[in-house]
Scaffold this motif. Structure first.
Motif, PDB file in Angstrom:
ATOM      1  N   ASN A   1     -21.185  -2.920   8.391  1.00  0.00           N
ATOM      2  CA  ASN A   1     -21.467  -4.077   7.265  1.00  0.00           C
ATOM      3  C   ASN A   1     -22.959  -4.691   7.646  1.00  0.00           C
TER       4      ASN A   1
ATOM      5  N   LYS B   1      -7.173  -3.242  -5.338  1.00  0.00           N
ATOM      6  CA  LYS B   1      -8.759  -3.456  -4.823  1.00  0.00           C
ATOM      7  C   LYS B   1      -9.056  -2.641  -3.632  1.00  0.00           C
TER       8      LYS B   1
ATOM      9  N   TYR C   1     -17.377  -9.426   4.189  1.00  0.00           N
ATOM     10  CA  TYR C   1     -18.067 -10.505   4.999  1.00  0.00           C
ATOM     11  C   TYR C   1     -17.028 -11.303   5.882  1.00  0.00           C
ATOM     12  N   LYS C   2     -15.767 -10.733   6.042  1.00  0.00           N
ATOM     13  CA  LYS C   2     -14.757 -11.083   7.059  1.00  0.00           C
ATOM     14  C   LYS C   2     -14.681  -9.989   8.050  1.00  0.00           C
TER      15      LYS C   2
ATOM     16  N   THR D   1      -7.460  -3.450   1.255  1.00  0.00           N
ATOM     17  CA  THR D   1      -8.480  -4.383   0.622  1.00  0.00           C
ATOM     18  C   THR D   1      -9.519  -4.687   1.558  1.00  0.00           C
TER      19      THR D   1
ATOM     20  N   THR E   1     -15.807  -5.732  -8.681  1.00  0.00           N
ATOM     21  CA  THR E   1     -14.860  -5.386  -7.591  1.00  0.00           C
ATOM     22  C   THR E   1     -14.779  -3.715  -7.657  1.00  0.00           C
TER      23      THR E   1
ATOM     24  N   ASP F   1     -12.955  -6.989   2.608  1.00  0.00           N
ATOM     25  CA  ASP F   1     -13.907  -8.172   2.506  1.00  0.00           C
ATOM     26  C   ASP F   1     -15.029  -7.941   3.539  1.00  0.00           C
TER      27      ASP F   1
ATOM     28  N   LEU G   1     -12.692  -3.333  -2.647  1.00  0.00           N
ATOM     29  CA  LEU G   1     -13.736  -3.977  -1.934  1.00  0.00           C
ATOM     30  C   LEU G   1     -13.952  -5.385  -2.874  1.00  0.00           C
ATOM     31  N   THR G   2     -13.836  -6.101  -2.127  1.00  0.00           N
ATOM     32  CA  THR G   2     -14.020  -7.527  -3.135  1.00  0.00           C
ATOM     33  C   THR G   2     -15.373  -7.777  -3.389  1.00  0.00           C
TER      34      THR G   2
END
Ligand code: FUB
Length: 327
Positions: A8, A266, A325-326, A321, A248, A323, A268-269
């Motif tokens: 990331n 989904k 950034y988390k 899925t 998305t 995220d 990738l957010t």
């Protein structure tokens, strides 16, 4: 000393990169991205801000090891048929040759898909004199299947011009389907053994819901926009793509490389920046998602950076899925 790569975080920071197509060649991860230029550009729906002129190939020995930039692998000036905009590429290996596939506008401003060849996965790549006959639109992704058949998936809305090819010939003023009509699907064509020509007229892929109903053009959370990628997992074909306006990465599954594909969910957010574009690759028993965002430039749509993270499946074959950034 070179920096190691972290999940990331940008794979490289000395140039802007986007649209990563990752493959494992010779036991190493090779990434074929677009090379975004450090230009100030105003964004428009035609994608004029994506004015790329060359490709660099990146590679990593392993997850977390430093990412190497192998330098310029192909430049616009060396592609006889192309005028501008080297957009999202992909690569494949067959016939002891590495193939780079890429979209660009031809001299008539029509997006076509070209091929270039090399004896090395990092290039340099020698372009063919003309684009692939019968090719159009953008974002080629090539799957070489277990039986050695190769399929090219491609197509993108808006600046990618897919709407203009609904009749099979280019219609400058054609609009997309109405909201209540089936959405346009990506196209697929099997490649000939030479990997430089289509074996057939490209076919439109159907993406349907669990009841078999086509995903509609107004269903912007699920309908195809651009950036197709097909990988195999437990014998099924997974078609993943960007939904464009809803930012998305989603996926659909089939038992046939040409579909129909059943929408699943989904992957990738939304990321920082308008576009989202990805690839999925298996490396040493793990699955990885390569993607981009605009974080390196503080949010400029046309200055993106390639990143990766691990991708995980549930027991039923669905994808968890992500995220980015988390933690
Ligand atoms: O990089 C230019 C275009 O933006 C790509 O071809 C699309 O997939 C989108 O990422």
């Amino acid at each position: 000393m070179e920096n190691s790569t972290k999940r990331n975080e940008p794979l490289v920071t000395h140039i802007y990169t986007a649209d990563p197509s990752a493959h494992v060649f010779d036991g190493r991860i090779y990434i074929y991205p677009s090379h975004d230029l450090d230009h100030e550009q105003v964004s428009n729906d035609n994608g004029d801000q994506y004015d790329m002129e060359d490709y660099h190939v990146l590679s990593m020995d392993d997850e977390l090891s430093p990412c190497v930039d192998h330098g310029e692998a192909l430049h616009l000036r060396d592609i006889p048929w192309a005028k501008q905009q080297l957009w999202a590429p992909d690569a494949a290996f067959r016939n002891d040759t590495y193939y780079l596939f890429f979209p660009a506008r031809d001299k008539n401003d029509i997006f076509r898909i070209g091929a270039a060849i090399s004896s090395s996965p990092s290039g340099p790549f020698l372009p063919q004199p003309n684009y692939i006959p019968g090719s159009f639109s953008i974002d080629p992704a090539v799957l070489v299947d277990d039986d050695n058949k190769a399929y090219m998936y491609f197509g993108g809305l808006w600046g990618g011009q897919l709407e203009k090819w609904q009749t099979g010939t280019f219609q400058q003023d054609a609009a997309g389907p109405a909201d209540h009509e089936p959405a346009l699907g990506p196209r697929v064509a099997e490649l000939n053994d030479d990997m430089l020509t289509f074996k057939e007229t490209p076919l439109e892929i159907s993406i349907v819901d669990e009841e078999g109903n086509p995903i509609l053009a107004g269903d912007e959370e699920r309908r195809y926009f651009e950036g197709p990628w097909v990988h195999k997992y437990n014998g099924s074909y997974y078609l993943s793509y960007s939904t464009g306006t809803t930012h998305t990465i989603v996926y659909a599954v089939s038992t046939n490389p040409k579909g129909p594909f059943v929408f699943k969910g989904k992957i990738l957010t939304p990321v920082v920046g308008w576009t989202t574009h990805h690839s999925i690759v298996r490396f040493k028993e793990k699955w990885f998602l390569f993607y981009h965002d605009s974080s390196l430039s503080g949010g400029a749509d046309n200055k993106r950076c390639v990143k990766y993270t691990e991708l995980n499946y549930n027991d039923d074959g669905t994808i968890q899925t992500i995220d980015p950034y988390k933690n």
